[in-house]
Design a protein around this motif. Structure first.
Motif, PDB file in Angstrom:
ATOM      1  N   GLN A  30       0.829  -1.203   0.000  1.00  0.00           N
ATOM      2  CA  GLN A  30       0.000   0.000   0.000  1.00  0.00           C
ATOM      3  C   GLN A  30       0.866   1.257   0.000  1.00  0.00           C
ATOM      4  N   ILE A  31       1.928   1.250   0.780  1.00  0.00           N
ATOM      5  CA  ILE A  31       2.844   2.401   0.815  1.00  0.00           C
ATOM      6  C   ILE A  31       3.462   2.614  -0.560  1.00  0.00           C
ATOM      7  N   ARG A  32       3.915   1.535  -1.174  1.00  0.00           N
ATOM      8  CA  ARG A  32       4.516   1.658  -2.513  1.00  0.00           C
ATOM      9  C   ARG A  32       3.490   2.138  -3.526  1.00  0.00           C
ATOM     10  N   ASN A  33       2.249   1.643  -3.429  1.00  0.00           N
ATOM     11  CA  ASN A  33       1.222   2.024  -4.398  1.00  0.00           C
ATOM     12  C   ASN A  33       0.817   3.484  -4.258  1.00  0.00           C
ATOM     13  N   ILE A  34       0.766   3.989  -3.025  1.00  0.00           N
ATOM     14  CA  ILE A  34       0.455   5.405  -2.834  1.00  0.00           C
ATOM     15  C   ILE A  34       1.521   6.257  -3.522  1.00  0.00           C
ATOM     16  N   ALA A  35       2.783   5.907  -3.291  1.00  0.00           N
ATOM     17  CA  ALA A  35       3.875   6.655  -3.924  1.00  0.00           C
ATOM     18  C   ALA A  35       3.793   6.548  -5.440  1.00  0.00           C
ATOM     19  N   GLN A  36       3.426   5.367  -5.948  1.00  0.00           N
ATOM     20  CA  GLN A  36       3.333   5.175  -7.390  1.00  0.00           C
ATOM     21  C   GLN A  36       2.204   6.006  -7.988  1.00  0.00           C
ATOM     22  N   VAL A  37       1.046   6.027  -7.304  1.00  0.00           N
ATOM     23  CA  VAL A  37      -0.089   6.804  -7.804  1.00  0.00           C
ATOM     24  C   VAL A  37       0.278   8.282  -7.903  1.00  0.00           C
ATOM     25  N   VAL A  38       0.928   8.810  -6.860  1.00  0.00           N
ATOM     26  CA  VAL A  38       1.344  10.215  -6.876  1.00  0.00           C
ATOM     27  C   VAL A  38       2.390  10.448  -7.954  1.00  0.00           C
ATOM     28  N   HIS A  39       3.304   9.493  -8.095  1.00  0.00           N
ATOM     29  CA  HIS A  39       4.347   9.616  -9.112  1.00  0.00           C
ATOM     30  C   HIS A  39       3.744   9.692 -10.512  1.00  0.00           C
ATOM     31  N   VAL A  40       2.805   8.795 -10.802  1.00  0.00           N
ATOM     32  CA  VAL A  40       2.175   8.781 -12.128  1.00  0.00           C
ATOM     33  C   VAL A  40       1.401  10.062 -12.363  1.00  0.00           C
ATOM     34  N   ALA A  41       0.687  10.537 -11.335  1.00  0.00           N
ATOM     35  CA  ALA A  41      -0.078  11.778 -11.481  1.00  0.00           C
ATOM     36  C   ALA A  41       0.850  12.949 -11.799  1.00  0.00           C
ATOM     37  N   LYS A  42       1.983  13.029 -11.110  1.00  0.00           N
ATOM     38  CA  LYS A  42       2.933  14.115 -11.359  1.00  0.00           C
ATOM     39  C   LYS A  42       3.551  13.989 -12.744  1.00  0.00           C
ATOM     40  N   THR A  43       3.841  12.749 -13.153  1.00  0.00           N
ATOM     41  CA  THR A  43       4.413  12.528 -14.475  1.00  0.00           C
ATOM     42  C   THR A  43       3.439  12.943 -15.567  1.00  0.00           C
ATOM     43  N   GLN A  44       2.173  12.576 -15.384  1.00  0.00           N
ATOM     44  CA  GLN A  44       1.169  12.928 -16.382  1.00  0.00           C
ATOM     45  C   GLN A  44       0.942  14.431 -16.429  1.00  0.00           C
ATOM     46  N   GLU A  45       0.982  15.070 -15.270  1.00  0.00           N
ATOM     47  CA  GLU A  45       0.827  16.522 -15.228  1.00  0.00           C
ATOM     48  C   GLU A  45       1.951  17.203 -16.006  1.00  0.00           C
ATOM     49  N   ALA A  46       3.168  16.698 -15.817  1.00  0.00           N
ATOM     50  CA  ALA A  46       4.305  17.269 -16.536  1.00  0.00           C
ATOM     51  C   ALA A  46       4.178  17.019 -18.034  1.00  0.00           C
ATOM     52  N   ARG A  47       3.704  15.833 -18.379  1.00  0.00           N
ATOM     53  CA  ARG A  47       3.558  15.508 -19.792  1.00  0.00           C
ATOM     54  C   ARG A  47       2.469  16.344 -20.443  1.00  0.00           C
ATOM     55  N   ARG A  48       1.370  16.560 -19.709  1.00  0.00           N
ATOM     56  CA  ARG A  48       0.306  17.398 -20.253  1.00  0.00           C
ATOM     57  C   ARG A  48       0.799  18.823 -20.481  1.00  0.00           C
ATOM     58  N   ALA A  49       1.677  19.263 -19.602  1.00  0.00           N
ATOM     59  CA  ALA A  49       2.242  20.610 -19.759  1.00  0.00           C
ATOM     60  C   ALA A  49       3.076  20.702 -21.030  1.00  0.00           C
ATOM     61  N   ASN A  50       3.575  19.546 -21.475  1.00  0.00           N
ATOM     62  CA  ASN A  50       4.367  19.509 -22.704  1.00  0.00           C
ATOM     63  C   ASN A  50       3.489  19.265 -23.934  1.00  0.00           C
ATOM     64  N   HIS A  51       2.157  19.277 -23.744  1.00  0.00           N
ATOM     65  CA  HIS A  51       1.189  19.220 -24.849  1.00  0.00           C
ATOM     66  C   HIS A  51       1.276  17.924 -25.652  1.00  0.00           C
ATOM     67  N   HIS A  52       1.351  16.792 -24.939  1.00  0.00           N
ATOM     68  CA  HIS A  52       1.247  15.529 -25.656  1.00  0.00           C
ATOM     69  C   HIS A  52      -0.139  15.425 -26.288  1.00  0.00           C
ATOM     70  N   LYS A  53      -0.182  14.793 -27.436  1.00  0.00           N
ATOM     71  CA  LYS A  53      -1.460  14.651 -28.129  1.00  0.00           C
ATOM     72  C   LYS A  53      -2.351  13.627 -27.426  1.00  0.00           C
ATOM     73  N   LEU A  54      -1.742  12.588 -26.849  1.00  0.00           N
ATOM     74  CA  LEU A  54      -2.537  11.548 -26.204  1.00  0.00           C
ATOM     75  C   LEU A  54      -1.813  11.038 -24.966  1.00  0.00           C
ATOM     76  N   VAL A  55      -2.543  10.969 -23.861  1.00  0.00           N
ATOM     77  CA  VAL A  55      -2.047  10.305 -22.658  1.00  0.00           C
ATOM     78  C   VAL A  55      -3.034   9.187 -22.338  1.00  0.00           C
ATOM     79  N   LEU A  56      -2.563   7.966 -22.332  1.00  0.00           N
ATOM     80  CA  LEU A  56      -3.410   6.803 -22.096  1.00  0.00           C
ATOM     81  C   LEU A  56      -2.933   6.091 -20.840  1.00  0.00           C
ATOM     82  N   THR A  57      -3.837   5.876 -19.878  1.00  0.00           N
ATOM     83  CA  THR A  57      -3.499   5.191 -18.639  1.00  0.00           C
ATOM     84  C   THR A  57      -4.386   3.964 -18.488  1.00  0.00           C
ATOM     85  N   LEU A  58      -3.759   2.832 -18.254  1.00  0.00           N
ATOM     86  CA  LEU A  58      -4.492   1.576 -18.082  1.00  0.00           C
ATOM     87  C   LEU A  58      -4.323   1.108 -16.644  1.00  0.00           C
TER      88      LEU A  58
END
Length: 233
Positions: free
Chosen positions: A112-140
């Protein structure tokens, strides 16, 4: 990238457990034994994620939360406590004030501790990527990766690489095994919404994936134009 994590807890055993688990995953972990010490550390260096206890000597976790948010309003804070009921009215007040935080019950397992860190990590990564105007961000989101889902993920990646220019697409896969409550909170289990702007070959594979018992949901986010969010169950 998520790297700097702060654990604020008066119990050295709890801090040590978080530090051991997270440092094995490559995170830098700092420790504070009370709210005031944690505030000083945040003022010196902003963390990417804070794990915060509630019952502590000096100022309690709710007051620490308020002061942390005064320093960095968008700071990612997970309150981890065995005393949520005792502090519920204070937590409700903090929420009504507009303070954003997550709440988890002690004890947390290592996964659970690792997953919380992973969820936050992915959210921050996606936020940074969106700031770079990627055409598509797909999360499964999947319960767990197995041979069948790995093969399908590889096929989706190959299709995206053939459709989009390099740097114009992102495909993330998140295992949420052990944290179904997080999936529910983030509305991963959702009613199917209108599908649009996704290439037909990718939609077909996502549809195939959605019928597998190990897949919770395929969520796609368009980052240009209307910013449409598409959820495929």
């Amino acid at each position: 990238m998520l790297n700097n994590i702060l654990v604020i807890d008066d119990d050295p055993a709890v801090r040590g457990a978080f530090k051991l688990i997270l440092e094995e995953e490559g995170y830098v972990v700092r420790e504070a034994e009370n709210g005031l010490q944690g505030l000083e550390m945040v003022e010196r260096e902003r963390p990417d994620l804070v794990f915060l206890d509630l019952r502590m000597p000096g100022i309690d976790g709710v007051e620490t939360l308020r002061r942390l948010k005064a320093i960095h309003p968008d700071l990612n804070i997970y309150i981890v406590t065995a005393f949520a009921a005792e502090f519920m009215e204070q937590l409700k007040s903090a929420h009504e004030e507009g303070l954003q935080f997550e709440l988890a019950s002690k004890p947390l397992s290592a996964s659970q501790i690792r997953n919380i860190a992973q969820v936050v990590h992915v959210a921050k990564t996606q936020e940074a990527r969106r700031a770079n105007h990627h055409k598509l961000v797909l999360t499964l989101y999947v319960v767990s990766l197995n041979t069948e889902t790995r093969r399908m993920v590889e096929q989706i990646s190959a299709l995206l690489a053939g459709i989009y220019e390099p740097g114009h697409w992102v495909f993330d896969v998140i295992e949420v095994l052990g944290m179904p409550e997080k999936a529910l909170e983030k509305e991963v289990f959702a009613t199917p919404m209108l599908v649009r702007d996704i290439p037909e070959p990718v939609l077909k594979l996502l549809g195939d994936l959605s019928r597998m018992s190990s897949v919770m949901a395929a969520i796609t986010t368009q980052t240009q134009g209307t910013g449409v969010q598409t959820i495929i169950i």
